[in-house]
Enzyme design. Sequence first.
Site, PDB file in Angstrom:
ATOM      1  CB  ALA A   6      -0.921   0.013   1.214  1.00 38.28           C
ATOM      2  CG  ASP A   7       2.204   3.488  -3.018  1.00 39.13           C
ATOM      3  OD1 ASP A   7       3.310   4.035  -3.102  1.00 39.13           O
ATOM      4  OD2 ASP A   7       1.924   2.424  -3.590  1.00 39.13           O
ATOM      5  NE  ARG A   8      -1.918   9.304   0.717  1.00 38.09           N
ATOM      6  CZ  ARG A   8      -1.493  10.416   1.309  1.00 38.09           C
ATOM      7  NH1 ARG A   8      -2.132  10.901   2.353  1.00 38.09           N
ATOM      8  NH2 ARG A   8      -0.428  11.044   0.843  1.00 38.09           N
TER       9      ARG A   8
END
Length: 815
Positions: free
Chosen positions: A257-259
Site C-alpha cells: 500500500a502506498d496509502r
Amino acid sequence: MATLQAIKYSRGKLLVLDQLRLPHEHHYDEVSTAEEAFDCIRSMRVRGAPAIAIVAALAHAVELVNGGCTATTPEETIAYIESRLDFLKESRPTAVDLSNAIALLKLAARAAQLEGLAHPEAKGAILNSYIEAAENILAKDLENNTSIGSFGAAWLQQQYNATPDRPVSVLTHCNTGSLATSGHGTALGIIRTLHAQKLLKHAYCTETRPYNQGSRLTSFELVFEGIPSTLVTDSMAAALFALHRERMNIGAVIVGADRVVRNGDTANKIGTYALAVLARHHGIKFVVAAPTTSIDLETASGEGIKIEERKAEELTQISGAVVNADGTVDTSRTARVAIADQRIGVWNPAFDVTPHDLIDAIVTERGAVVKGADGKFNFSQVLPERWRCALCAPGSAYLTPDNQQQPLVHLPHPAHSNKDAASYRVPLLSLHRSLVDIPSIRGSEGSAALLLEKVLTDLNYTVSLQRIPSASNNNHETQERYNVLAWPGRNAARTFNNRVLITSHIDVVPPFIPYRIDNTTIPPSQPLNFTSLLPTTLISGRGSVDAKASVAAQITATTALLTSNAIPADSVVLLYVVGEETAGDGMKFFSSSLSSPSHNNAKRPQFKSALFGEPTENKLACGHKGIALGTITAHGKAGHSGYPWLGRSATALLVRALDRLLDADLGRSARYGNTTVNVGVVEGGVAANVIAKEARALVAVRIAVGNRTTGARVVERGMRRVLEGVDHDEAALGLELGDGGYGPVECECAVDGFDTMVANYGTDVPNLQGEHTNYLYGPGSILVAHGDDEGLMVRDLEDAVEGYKRLIKHAVEAS
C-alpha cells in the site's frame, strides 16, 4: 537466507540501488543531497512507499553530516531542515510514508530546539536529533517488515488451516520486497515468512504494467531467494484463479500500500483494484500489507487521495537488455523501443484505489486488522494514540453513537461539505475555474484581462485596462495585452497614495493544460456543483497554482473585507499584470507609469504596502533570491582537429570555465542559502572535426548575497574572478550580465499567525519601484507550478482566502 539491499547506509554516506537497471545490472548511486534524493525518487530509481521515505530522510541526514546546513541560529537551522523536507515531500505525493516521515523528522528537530540550549550547542543538538531520527526510520522499517511477515503468515495459516502438507499459494502485485523497503518487505515479506515456515506452495507475481515492477523486480527477488514462483501478465489473473485455484490451493492476493486511509480504502499500484474484484468473485482473500506509517487517518476515504499521473512514454515505450539471435541476453547493451503508436492519447495513473469493502485484512507490524460487524475497519487497536482525537482539528470533531469523540479532519460525505463549505466557495472556485479555462500563455493574456474586467465590474469595482506595448508590431498575439487595475466602488477616485496594492500575474507558462477535478478533465461548458466538493478535492490545470489561484483568492478576500466593512474602500487597489513569467514587462510598465505626467502629482505616488501573490504554500515569504541572466563567451582560434596545437578551442575553454563556475562559491547567506548557477544553453563551433573559434553559454544566476541593489554586481565580480582563474587572457573569456539583475529581495514576514518560508524563485516584487512594505504570499507549491501535475486542493484555496484577509487587514492597519 541471502537478501537484497536496496539501501546501504552508514553515517555520512547513502547508497541506493538503481532499480531501473534491474534485473540485469546491480548499480548503486551515491545520494548525498536533497536534490539527488528528489531525482532518485521522482525517476523511480528507488520506489516503494517505505523506501521512498527512508531515502528522503537519510539523504538529508547525509547532507547535514557533510555540512550542508550553514545556518547560524537554532531558528534558521529549523527553517533550513523544514524547507528541505518540504521540497522532498513533493517527489511522490501519493505515498503517505513520506509525509509521515517528514512530520516525524520535523518534530524531532523542533524537540531538540525546545531544550533551550545556547547557540552553537543548540544547532548541534538539532542536527543530531534529526540525524538520529532519520537513522531510526531505517532500523524501525526492517523491524516492522519482519513483524508484518509474521502476523500476515499467521493470519493466512489460520484462514486456510495451512500446514507443510497442505501449503497455500498466493498472488502478489507490483514489488513489495527488499527492493521497496529497508529489507524483508511487506506483502513479499509475508510470502518470505510463509516460505520459511514451509507453508507456501507457490507464489505468482503479476507483470505490473506499465512499469513492470513485477516482472523486473519481484520475479528477480523470488528467483534470487529460491521461492517457487511463476510470472503472469496482469490480464491472466482471472484465468489463473478460474483454472488453478483448487489445484494450487490459491488462497490470497497479497499487496502492499502506498496509502491506507481512515475507512480502509487503499491506494496501491495501478491494477490492484482489478485484482480485488477478481479475488472477491473467486472467493480468494484480499490482503493489504502495510506498516502503520502508511496509514493516513487524516483522510476520511479514498476520494481524498491524490493520484499521481505518469508520463505517456511509460505506456508506449519500454526498455531492457538486448536479446541476441541465439536467445542469450546481452546485459551490456540496452535499448528503448516503441510498443505503441506514439501518437495515441495516453492515460497513465500510477495508482488506483481499492474500496475497503473488497479488502479482507490489513496487516500491520502491530497485528492484522479486519472489518467489524458494521463492515468498517477500525484501527484503534494498532493506532490507539492516533485514533483517539490526536488528529482532531478545531471544530472538526464529531460524536459517535457511543459518545466517544473521534478525529474527523476531512468530512466524508458531500452532504456534510454542503453545510461546512465556506460561504464564498462558489464564487471563489467559479472564478478560479474561469481563469484556468483561459490559456493566457505568456504573450497572449488579453482574454484573461477581459474576463477580470467583467468580473471586477460586476463586483462593484471601477476597472481600468492598461495596454502593454507589443514587442513587435507584426506579432498579433502580443498586441492585445493588458494590466488590469481596479478600485473599490463605481466611478471611484483613482488614487494610489497610502493604499495597499494587492497584485499578482495572469500569464502562465506553456503548454496549456485544461481544467481538471481529481484528474478528470472538465470541459468549460460542463456545470459543476462546487459545494459538493471535499476540502481534499484536487483542482489542476495550467495556472491553477501559478498564479491564478492567488488572483482568485485575492479578489475573494478583498471583496469579503469590503462587503463586511472590515476595511475602508479607499484603502486598497487591485492590480493584475502580464509578463511576470518572462521579463516582468507588465509590472515594469505599470511602475514606470506612476512617474508619468498623467498622474498630475508633483511626486511619484507611493503605496503604503504591496501584497504580491505567488505560490508559497500559504506561508508568508520573508523574501526570495535575486537573479541575473547573462552570457559567457569564449574566443579561440579555428583549426583542424588533427592538429590541435595549431588552434585554440573556444568550446573546450568554455566547458572548463563553466565547470569552474558550477563548483565556485559565489556567496551564501543564512537566509537564502547558496548562490547557484544554471547553464541553460551552450552553443558554438561548426563541426566535430573543426576547432571551434567561438562558443557561448546562457546562464541564470540565483543570487543569495548582498541586497537588492548590490547583489548582482557582487556576484558578477565573483564570476569574473573565476573566469580569470581559467584563462588570464582577457580577450578569451567574456561575461555580460543583463541590466535587469538584482540581489536578494526582502519581504515583511513578521505577522502573527503565519508560518514563514524563503523562496528560491524570482517575482515581480523588484519590478515595482517605490518606498513601501512588500508582502509575498499565496496558495500552492512552486514545485508543481510549471509541471504537468500543477494543481492544489480546495482547502488550499480557501485557506489562502483567510490568509489574504488577515494580511490585507494587517497591511491596512499597519502604521
